[in-house]
Write a protein that holds these residues in place. Structure first.
Motif, PDB file in Angstrom:
ATOM      1  N   LEU A  50     -11.796 -27.108  -9.428  1.00 44.55           N
ATOM      2  CA  LEU A  50     -11.057 -26.489  -8.328  1.00 44.55           C
ATOM      3  C   LEU A  50      -9.814 -25.771  -8.843  1.00 44.55           C
ATOM      4  CD1 LEU A  50     -11.265 -29.307  -5.628  1.00 44.55           C
ATOM      5  CD2 LEU A  50     -12.547 -27.184  -5.699  1.00 44.55           C
ATOM      6  N   ASP A  51      -9.071 -26.433  -9.714  1.00 41.06           N
ATOM      7  CA  ASP A  51      -7.877 -25.796 -10.273  1.00 41.06           C
ATOM      8  C   ASP A  51      -8.251 -24.528 -11.029  1.00 41.06           C
ATOM      9  OD1 ASP A  51      -6.126 -27.649  -9.248  1.00 41.06           O
ATOM     10  OD2 ASP A  51      -6.041 -28.869 -11.060  1.00 41.06           O
ATOM     11  N   GLY A  52      -9.351 -24.583 -11.763  1.00 36.31           N
ATOM     12  CA  GLY A  52      -9.779 -23.415 -12.524  1.00 36.31           C
ATOM     13  C   GLY A  52     -10.163 -22.251 -11.627  1.00 36.31           C
ATOM     14  N   ALA A  53     -10.852 -22.540 -10.508  1.00 34.98           N
ATOM     15  CA  ALA A  53     -11.261 -21.472  -9.598  1.00 34.98           C
ATOM     16  C   ALA A  53     -10.057 -20.827  -8.928  1.00 34.98           C
ATOM     17  CB  ALA A  53     -12.214 -22.030  -8.550  1.00 34.98           C
ATOM     18  N   VAL A  54      -9.094 -21.642  -8.506  1.00 32.10           N
ATOM     19  CA  VAL A  54      -7.889 -21.093  -7.870  1.00 32.10           C
ATOM     20  C   VAL A  54      -7.067 -20.309  -8.890  1.00 32.10           C
ATOM     21  CG1 VAL A  54      -5.734 -21.684  -6.718  1.00 32.10           C
ATOM     22  CG2 VAL A  54      -7.834 -22.904  -6.122  1.00 32.10           C
ATOM     23  N   ARG A  55      -6.970 -20.835 -10.096  1.00 30.50           N
ATOM     24  CA  ARG A  55      -6.217 -20.145 -11.141  1.00 30.50           C
ATOM     25  C   ARG A  55      -6.876 -18.800 -11.488  1.00 30.50           C
ATOM     26  NH1 ARG A  55      -5.576 -24.282 -13.922  1.00 30.50           N
ATOM     27  NH2 ARG A  55      -7.447 -24.116 -15.205  1.00 30.50           N
ATOM     28  N   GLN A  56      -8.205 -18.782 -11.505  1.00 33.63           N
ATOM     29  CA  GLN A  56      -8.903 -17.527 -11.782  1.00 33.63           C
ATOM     30  C   GLN A  56      -8.661 -16.505 -10.674  1.00 33.63           C
ATOM     31  OE1 GLN A  56     -13.265 -17.453 -11.480  1.00 33.63           O
ATOM     32  NE2 GLN A  56     -13.314 -16.439 -13.476  1.00 33.63           N
ATOM     33  N   ALA A  57      -8.664 -16.980  -9.424  1.00 37.40           N
ATOM     34  CA  ALA A  57      -8.441 -16.062  -8.302  1.00 37.40           C
ATOM     35  C   ALA A  57      -7.038 -15.471  -8.340  1.00 37.40           C
ATOM     36  CB  ALA A  57      -8.680 -16.782  -6.982  1.00 37.40           C
ATOM     37  N   THR A  58      -6.035 -16.299  -8.584  1.00 31.14           N
ATOM     38  CA  THR A  58      -4.669 -15.770  -8.664  1.00 31.14           C
ATOM     39  C   THR A  58      -4.511 -14.855  -9.872  1.00 31.14           C
ATOM     40  OG1 THR A  58      -3.978 -17.793  -9.813  1.00 31.14           O
ATOM     41  CG2 THR A  58      -3.648 -17.711  -7.428  1.00 31.14           C
ATOM     42  N   GLY A  59      -5.234 -15.159 -10.955  1.00 31.09           N
ATOM     43  CA  GLY A  59      -5.199 -14.266 -12.113  1.00 31.09           C
ATOM     44  C   GLY A  59      -5.823 -12.923 -11.805  1.00 31.09           C
ATOM     45  N   ASN A  60      -6.898 -12.919 -11.026  1.00 30.10           N
ATOM     46  CA  ASN A  60      -7.517 -11.654 -10.633  1.00 30.10           C
ATOM     47  C   ASN A  60      -6.607 -10.850  -9.699  1.00 30.10           C
ATOM     48  OD1 ASN A  60      -9.888 -11.996 -12.121  1.00 30.10           O
ATOM     49  ND2 ASN A  60     -10.892 -13.134 -10.470  1.00 30.10           N
ATOM     50  N   VAL A  61      -5.853 -11.561  -8.865  1.00 27.27           N
ATOM     51  CA  VAL A  61      -4.875 -10.858  -8.024  1.00 27.27           C
ATOM     52  C   VAL A  61      -3.831 -10.176  -8.900  1.00 27.27           C
ATOM     53  CG1 VAL A  61      -2.999 -11.214  -6.376  1.00 27.27           C
ATOM     54  CG2 VAL A  61      -5.211 -12.298  -5.985  1.00 27.27           C
ATOM     55  N   GLN A  62      -3.348 -10.887  -9.898  1.00 28.13           N
ATOM     56  CA  GLN A  62      -2.394 -10.277 -10.817  1.00 28.13           C
ATOM     57  C   GLN A  62      -2.990  -9.061 -11.524  1.00 28.13           C
ATOM     58  OE1 GLN A  62      -1.219 -13.832 -13.188  1.00 28.13           O
ATOM     59  NE2 GLN A  62       0.881 -13.252 -12.699  1.00 28.13           N
ATOM     60  N   LEU A  63      -4.256  -9.176 -11.893  1.00 30.16           N
ATOM     61  CA  LEU A  63      -4.930  -8.059 -12.562  1.00 30.16           C
ATOM     62  C   LEU A  63      -5.006  -6.842 -11.651  1.00 30.16           C
ATOM     63  CD1 LEU A  63      -6.632  -6.971 -14.959  1.00 30.16           C
ATOM     64  CD2 LEU A  63      -8.643  -7.966 -13.837  1.00 30.16           C
ATOM     65  N   LEU A  64      -5.374  -7.064 -10.393  1.00 30.20           N
ATOM     66  CA  LEU A  64      -5.489  -5.946  -9.456  1.00 30.20           C
ATOM     67  C   LEU A  64      -4.133  -5.305  -9.166  1.00 30.20           C
ATOM     68  CD1 LEU A  64      -8.099  -7.223  -6.836  1.00 30.20           C
ATOM     69  CD2 LEU A  64      -8.384  -5.352  -8.456  1.00 30.20           C
ATOM     70  N   THR A  65      -3.128  -6.137  -9.001  1.00 36.95           N
ATOM     71  CA  THR A  65      -1.817  -5.575  -8.655  1.00 36.95           C
ATOM     72  C   THR A  65      -1.212  -4.787  -9.816  1.00 36.95           C
ATOM     73  OG1 THR A  65      -0.746  -7.656  -9.325  1.00 36.95           O
ATOM     74  CG2 THR A  65      -1.328  -7.409  -6.999  1.00 36.95           C
ATOM     75  N   ALA A  66      -1.746  -4.976 -11.024  1.00 40.33           N
ATOM     76  CA  ALA A  66      -1.236  -4.223 -12.172  1.00 40.33           C
ATOM     77  C   ALA A  66      -1.977  -2.904 -12.378  1.00 40.33           C
ATOM     78  CB  ALA A  66      -1.344  -5.073 -13.435  1.00 40.33           C
ATOM     79  N   LEU A  67      -3.078  -2.672 -11.656  1.00 37.09           N
ATOM     80  CA  LEU A  67      -3.827  -1.432 -11.818  1.00 37.09           C
ATOM     81  C   LEU A  67      -3.038  -0.255 -11.250  1.00 37.09           C
ATOM     82  CD1 LEU A  67      -7.438  -2.579 -10.813  1.00 37.09           C
ATOM     83  CD2 LEU A  67      -6.541  -2.207 -13.121  1.00 37.09           C
ATOM     84  N   PRO A  68      -3.005   0.883 -11.966  1.00 39.10           N
ATOM     85  CA  PRO A  68      -2.248   2.039 -11.487  1.00 39.10           C
ATOM     86  C   PRO A  68      -2.694   2.538 -10.116  1.00 39.10           C
ATOM     87  CG  PRO A  68      -2.838   2.286 -13.797  1.00 39.10           C
ATOM     88  CD  PRO A  68      -3.567   1.099 -13.303  1.00 39.10           C
ATOM     89  N   GLN A  69      -4.018   2.567  -9.865  1.00 41.67           N
ATOM     90  CA  GLN A  69      -4.491   3.080  -8.575  1.00 41.67           C
ATOM     91  C   GLN A  69      -4.099   2.192  -7.409  1.00 41.67           C
ATOM     92  OE1 GLN A  69      -6.348   2.124 -11.216  1.00 41.67           O
ATOM     93  NE2 GLN A  69      -8.499   1.716 -10.626  1.00 41.67           N
ATOM     94  N   VAL A  70      -3.844   0.890  -7.693  1.00 41.27           N
ATOM     95  CA  VAL A  70      -3.386  -0.016  -6.636  1.00 41.27           C
ATOM     96  C   VAL A  70      -1.873   0.088  -6.480  1.00 41.27           C
ATOM     97  CG1 VAL A  70      -3.227  -2.430  -5.918  1.00 41.27           C
ATOM     98  CG2 VAL A  70      -5.335  -1.593  -6.958  1.00 41.27           C
ATOM     99  N   ARG A  71      -1.176   0.138  -7.567  1.00 41.14           N
ATOM    100  CA  ARG A  71       0.292   0.214  -7.500  1.00 41.14           C
ATOM    101  C   ARG A  71       0.751   1.536  -6.876  1.00 41.14           C
ATOM    102  NH1 ARG A  71       2.734  -1.499 -13.224  1.00 41.14           N
ATOM    103  NH2 ARG A  71       4.648  -1.562 -11.970  1.00 41.14           N
ATOM    104  N   ALA A  72       0.063   2.626  -7.230  1.00 43.50           N
ATOM    105  CA  ALA A  72       0.438   3.934  -6.666  1.00 43.50           C
ATOM    106  C   ALA A  72      -0.108   4.105  -5.264  1.00 43.50           C
ATOM    107  CB  ALA A  72      -0.051   5.049  -7.582  1.00 43.50           C
ATOM    108  N   ALA A  73      -1.312   3.594  -5.019  1.00 41.50           N
ATOM    109  CA  ALA A  73      -1.945   3.636  -3.689  1.00 41.50           C
ATOM    110  C   ALA A  73      -1.883   5.043  -3.087  1.00 41.50           C
ATOM    111  CB  ALA A  73      -1.290   2.618  -2.763  1.00 41.50           C
ATOM    112  N   ARG A  74      -2.519   6.003  -3.793  1.00 42.93           N
ATOM    113  CA  ARG A  74      -2.483   7.389  -3.314  1.00 42.93           C
ATOM    114  C   ARG A  74      -3.420   7.600  -2.136  1.00 42.93           C
ATOM    115  NH1 ARG A  74      -1.653   8.190  -8.954  1.00 42.93           N
ATOM    116  NH2 ARG A  74      -3.903   8.020  -9.320  1.00 42.93           N
ATOM    117  N   SER A  75      -4.541   6.821  -2.095  1.00 44.45           N
ATOM    118  CA  SER A  75      -5.467   6.960  -0.976  1.00 44.45           C
ATOM    119  C   SER A  75      -6.206   5.644  -0.784  1.00 44.45           C
ATOM    120  CB  SER A  75      -6.469   8.087  -1.228  1.00 44.45           C
ATOM    121  OG  SER A  75      -7.369   7.736  -2.264  1.00 44.45           O
ATOM    122  N   PRO A  76      -6.582   5.318   0.458  1.00 47.48           N
ATOM    123  CA  PRO A  76      -7.347   4.080   0.676  1.00 47.48           C
ATOM    124  C   PRO A  76      -8.654   4.050  -0.101  1.00 47.48           C
ATOM    125  CG  PRO A  76      -6.501   4.910   2.753  1.00 47.48           C
ATOM    126  CD  PRO A  76      -6.236   5.980   1.722  1.00 47.48           C
TER     127      PRO A  76
END
Length: 334
Positions: free
Chosen positions: A80-106
Motif C-alpha cells: 500500500l505504501d509503495g502504491a501511494v508513493r508511486q502515485a505521488t511520484g507520478n504527480v510530481q513527474l506530471l507537474t514537472a512537464l513543460p506542457q503541464v506547467r505552461a498549460a497553453r491548451s487543454p
C-alpha cells in the motif's frame, strides 16, 4: 465325673469340626499385577507426551502462525505504501512537464495526462484544476469546466504533495463505465508551478480501488488457501475499506485495530465480534504527520483452531498410538 469329662471332650471336638479354620485373604494374581503395571506405565507415558505437546507444540504452532500473520500484514502495508508513493511520484513527474506547467491548451495537457493513464490503467481519472478550482484539462475530458474547489484533494494539494483517503466521487463515478461495484477512489495531488514558481493550479490522480483488490488477492492467495487467512484494510474511523465478503463499509473494533492505529505492529490472540477466537497480525501504513501518505490499519487474521490444527492432529495421533500401545502391552503382559 469321668462321664462328664468325656461328654465335654466330645462336645468340644464336635464344635471344632463344625467351625472351619479361618482362611488367609486371596492375593492378586501375577497376571493382574503385571497388566495393571504395564497399563499404568503406558498411560503415564501418554499423559507426559500430551503435556509436552500442549506446552511446546501448541505454543510453537501459535507463535509460528502469529509470525506468519504479522509478515502478511507487513507485506500488505509495504504494498500500500509503495502504491501511494508511486502515485505521488507520478504527480510530481506530471507537474514537472513543460506542457503541464505552461498549460497553453487543454488538448496539450490532456495528451500528457492520457499518456500516463495508458501506462497506469488503475488511474481512473487525472485532471488539472486552475487556481480558481475549475478543471482545465482531464483524461477523456471528464469534468472539464467543473469546479472542484471544495474537494479535499484540491485544498490539500495546493502547496504540497497530498494523498486523499478512500472515498466515492459521485459526479465522476456517474461518468465512468459502470462495473460490478460502485467506484471508489484514492487521491494523489500536488501543486503545479510555472518557471517563476507561480501557482498554476493543482494536478490530481484518482486511483481506482481495484488496484488494492488485486494487490490483496496477490498477497493473500497462498495464505488464504493454506491457512484460511483474511486481510482487513481499515481507515481511521474504523470503517473496513477492504475485507472479506460482508465486512466492507462496516465499522469494526478490536484490540489489534487499536494497536495498529497507535503505530504498533505485531500479532496477538483476540476475540472478534462473531465470538470466535482469532490470531491477528497488525500494522499501520503511512504516517499521520506526512500528508503524502495514508494511515490505514492493516489486519491479517486466522481462526485459532485453524492455526493450531496441526498441533491438535498431533495430540490425536499420540492418543491413538497410546491406546493401541496400551492394549498391545496389556495383551502381551497377560
Amino acid at each position: 465325673m469321668l462321664q462328664s469329662v468325656n461328654f465335654f471332650s466330645l462336645s468340644f471336638s464336635t464344635i471344632v469340626q463344625i467351625i472351619p479354620p479361618a482362611s488367609s485373604p486371596a492375593r492378586p494374581r501375577l497376571t493382574t499385577l503385571v497388566t495393571a503395571g504395564v497399563s499404568a506405565t503406558v498411560l503415564l507415558t501418554v499423559l507426559c507426551l500430551l503435556i509436552l505437546v500442549d506446552h511446546f507444540a501448541i505454543d510453537y504452532a501459535r507463535q509460528e502462525a502469529q509470525q506468519r500473520l504479522q509478515q502478511l500484514s507487513w507485506q500488505m502495508r509495504d504494498a500500500l505504501d509503495g502504491a501511494v508513493r508511486q502515485a505521488t511520484g507520478n504527480v510530481q513527474l506530471l507537474t514537472a512537464l513543460p506542457q503541464v506547467r505552461a498549460a497553453r491548451s487543454p488538448a496539450e495537457v490532456r495528451q500528457a495526462l492520457e499518456s500516463l493513464q495508458k501506462t497506469f490503467p488503475d488511474y481512473a481519472w487525472i485532471g488539472l484544476a486552475k487556481p480558481d478550482g475549475a478543471v482545465y484539462a482531464a483524461t477523456q475530458g471528464l469534468l472539464e469546466g467543473t469546479s472542484v474547489s471544495s474537494y479535499d484533494w484540491f485544498k490539500g494539494g495546493k502547496d504540497k504533495l497530498y494523498a486523499g483517503d478512500f472515498h466515492p466521487v459521485a459526479p465522476l463515478g456517474k461518468k465512468l463505465p459502470s462495473g460490478a461495484e460502485p467506484w471508489r477512489f484514492v487521491d494523489a495531488a500536488g501543486p503545479v508551478l510555472d518557471a517563476d514558481g507561480k501557482e498554476q493550479g493543482v494536478l490530481c490522480v484518482h486511483m481506482s480501488w481495484g488496484w488494492m483488490r488485486r494487490m490483496a488477492r496477490t498477497i493473500l492467495a497462498p495464505a488464504e488457501q493454506q491457512y484460511a487467512a483474511e486481510i482487513f484494510v481499515v481507515r481511521g474511523d474504523g470503517t473496513v475499506m477492504l475485507g472479506p465478503n460482508g465486512s466492507e463499509e462496516q465499522k469494526i473494533s478490536s484490540d489489534s485495530l487499536a494497536l495498529a492505529r497507535g503505530g504498533a505492529s505485531g500479532a496477538l490472540k483476540e476475540s472478534w465480534a462473531d465470538g470466535r477466537s482469532y490470531l491477528t497480525g497488525y500494522a499501520r501504513s503511512g504516517h499521520p504527520d506526512d500528508p503524502a501518505t495514508l494511515s490505514w490499519a492493516i489486519l491479517a487474521r486466522q481462526p485459532e483452531e485453524q492455526a493450531l490444527s496441526g498441533a491438535r492432529a498431533l495430540e490425536r495421533q499420540i492418543l491413538l498410538l497410546g491406546a493401541i500401545l496400551g492394549a498391545a502391552m496389556a495383551l502381551a503382559a497377560a
